[in-house]
Design an enzyme around this catalytic site. Structure first.
Site, PDB file in Angstrom:
ATOM      1  CG  ASP A 129       5.610  22.439   6.475  1.00  0.00           C
ATOM      2  OD1 ASP A 129       5.302  23.340   7.748  1.00  0.00           O
ATOM      3  OD2 ASP A 129       6.686  22.200   6.757  1.00  0.00           O
ATOM      4  CG  ASP A 186      10.618  22.473  12.206  1.00  0.00           C
ATOM      5  OD1 ASP A 186       9.599  22.657  12.302  1.00  0.00           O
ATOM      6  OD2 ASP A 186      11.247  22.558  11.314  1.00  0.00           O
TER       7      ASP A 186
HETATM    8  C1  GLA Z   1       9.087  22.851   8.582  1.00  0.00           C
HETATM    9  C2  GLA Z   1       8.329  21.791   9.390  1.00  0.00           C
HETATM   10  C3  GLA Z   1       9.186  20.433   9.207  1.00  0.00           C
HETATM   11  C4  GLA Z   1      10.039  20.075   7.944  1.00  0.00           C
HETATM   12  C5  GLA Z   1      10.425  21.295   7.306  1.00  0.00           C
HETATM   13  C6  GLA Z   1      10.767  21.030   5.749  1.00  0.00           C
HETATM   14  O1  GLA Z   1      10.052  23.392   9.306  1.00  0.00           O
HETATM   15  O2  GLA Z   1       7.846  21.962  10.433  1.00  0.00           O
HETATM   16  O3  GLA Z   1       8.946  19.520  10.195  1.00  0.00           O
HETATM   17  O4  GLA Z   1       8.866  19.499   7.237  1.00  0.00           O
HETATM   18  O5  GLA Z   1       9.523  22.216   7.306  1.00  0.00           O
HETATM   19  O6  GLA Z   1      11.445  21.836   5.108  1.00  0.00           O
END
Ligand code: GLA
Length: 385
Positions: A129, A186
């Site tokens: 990430d 997301d």
């Molecule tokens: C980010 C990523 C998600 C997930 C969250 C976990 O937002 O884009 O896919 O992995 O972190 O905290």
């Protein structure tokens, strides 16, 4: 010769969409069991991936990451061994910044020790990430670092970069060594969000290809608004209709996105299973040539109604017709536009990927009415008339 990782888009399941922080040894083992029992494994899904919130908030005295003692009382090696015993692969999660998005330790300045730890545990896939990246650090360099750490750790670990399409990732990620890269923020379990991702990626397909795939985020197919993450996602979850899930899956498949399931597989309905295990749609996604599709837009509704076309290694063409509008709409695919003029004396034999049968041989064009948010997908072959 060793087969390189991710020749075709990776397929699997990730804990985040449905479970967020609420993960455990038991959940991962039961998901692995269900991969086998439900047919997901046979359909090609391979990786079981634990997302954020798996670790203690502090590293140990040697600077190593420590699995959460309550959620994973037997440690990660035991979980990995179990997943492997089912003939599946095991994935985990870390972050290029100092902390993960949920505030657990990130791998910044710990890249090599973390890669070694993941290798010791038997990890096969690392999602990486981008939260808490120190402002002075160069993002591309951080992904190069972790790629280097993974490539020298002594184990094949697929590197799944997740910087949400930031910092012009398309231009540098392939050369970093990552096997896939998140290109979007997301995903949320509602049509508004899925539709937004579709529109944002239409012109990005040429960046995706063998060994480094554009990851449009994990699937929300089959979630139906059930997520432990609704609060994290700001409560905007809602769920999609099964037609919308069908279109979401078809678009990801046509675009060569990795297919990473995000629903609770213990609660899959029959329709969810039909969508996720459609062998014809999966075969398009997994076509060995991984060619990017091009877009042909419907002349009188170009923003919302379009076709995606891509050549397959079998000599066929994958043809996906999409209607993103809120009304029923006509899509007319003129064969001239895809390289088949009338003067060729040929037509297209269209195999329907939902009825799994040949719909007929068509000349000059294929016209159909698509319901709101619906799609149609074919494998088409040019034949002499
Ligand atoms: C980010 C990523 C998600 C997930 C969250 C976990 O937002 O884009 O896919 O992995 O972190 O905290």
């Amino acid at each position: 010769m060793k087969t390189p990782l991710a020749q075709t888009p990776p397929m699997g399941w990730n804990s985040w969409n449905s479970f967020g922080w609420n993960i455990s040894d038991k959940l991962i083992r039961s998901t692995a069991d269900l991969f086998v029992e439900s047919g997901l494994k046979e359909a090609g899904y391979e990786y079981i991936i634990i997302d954020d919130c798996w670790s203690e908030k502090q590293r140990d005295e040697k600077g190593r990451l420590v699995p959460d003692r309550e959620k994973f009382p037997e440690g990660m090696k035991a979980v990995a061994d179990y997943v492997h015993s089912k003939g599946l692969k095991f994935g985990m999660y870390s972050c290029a910044g100092t902390h993960t998005c949920a505030g657990h330790p990130g791998s910044f300045e710990h890249e090599f020790v973390d890669a070694e730890t993941f290798a010791d545990w038997g990890v096969d896939y690392l999602k990486y990430d981008y939260c808490y990246k120190p402002a002075a650090a160069d993002g591309a360099n951080l992904y190069r670092r972790m790629a280097m750490a993974l490539r020298s750790c002594g184990r094949d670990i697929l590197f799944s970069a997740c910087n949400w399409g930031a910092d012009d990732v398309y231009s540098w990620i392939r050369s970093s060594g990552a096997q896939m890269f998140r290109s979007t923020g997301d995903i949320q379990d509602n049509w508004f969000n899925v539709n937004g991702i579709i529109c944002s990626q239409l012109d990005k397909s040429p960046y995706s290809g063998s060994f480094c795939h554009n990851d449009m985020d994990m699937l929300v197919v089959g979630m139906h608004g059930n997520s432990d993450n609704s609060e994290v996602l700001g409560g905007v979850v809602g769920g999609c209709t099964d037609i919308e899930y069908k279109t979401h899956f078809a678009f990801w498949a046509m675009m060569n996105s990795p297919l990473i399931i995000g629903c609770d597989v213990r609660k899959m309905t029959d329709i969810t299973k039909l969508i996720l295990m459609n062998r014809d749609i999966i075969s398009i996604n997994q076509d060995i040539e991984c060619r990017a599709p091009y877009v042909i837009r419907q002349w009188n509704n170009p923003e919302k109604v379009f076709a995606l076309i891509r050549p397959l290694s079998t000599g066929e063409y994958a043809v996906g017709l999409f209607n993103l509008s809120d009304k029923k709409a006509e899509m007319s695919l003129q064969f001239y536009d895809i390289g088949l003029p009338v003067s060729s004396g040929r037509g297209l034999e269209m195999y329907d990927c939902y009825t799994h049968s040949i719909a007929g041989v068509f000349t000059e064009r294929y016209v159909t009415q698509l319901g709101s948010h619906d799609c149609a997908v074919f494998k088409a072959r040019a034949v002499k008339l």
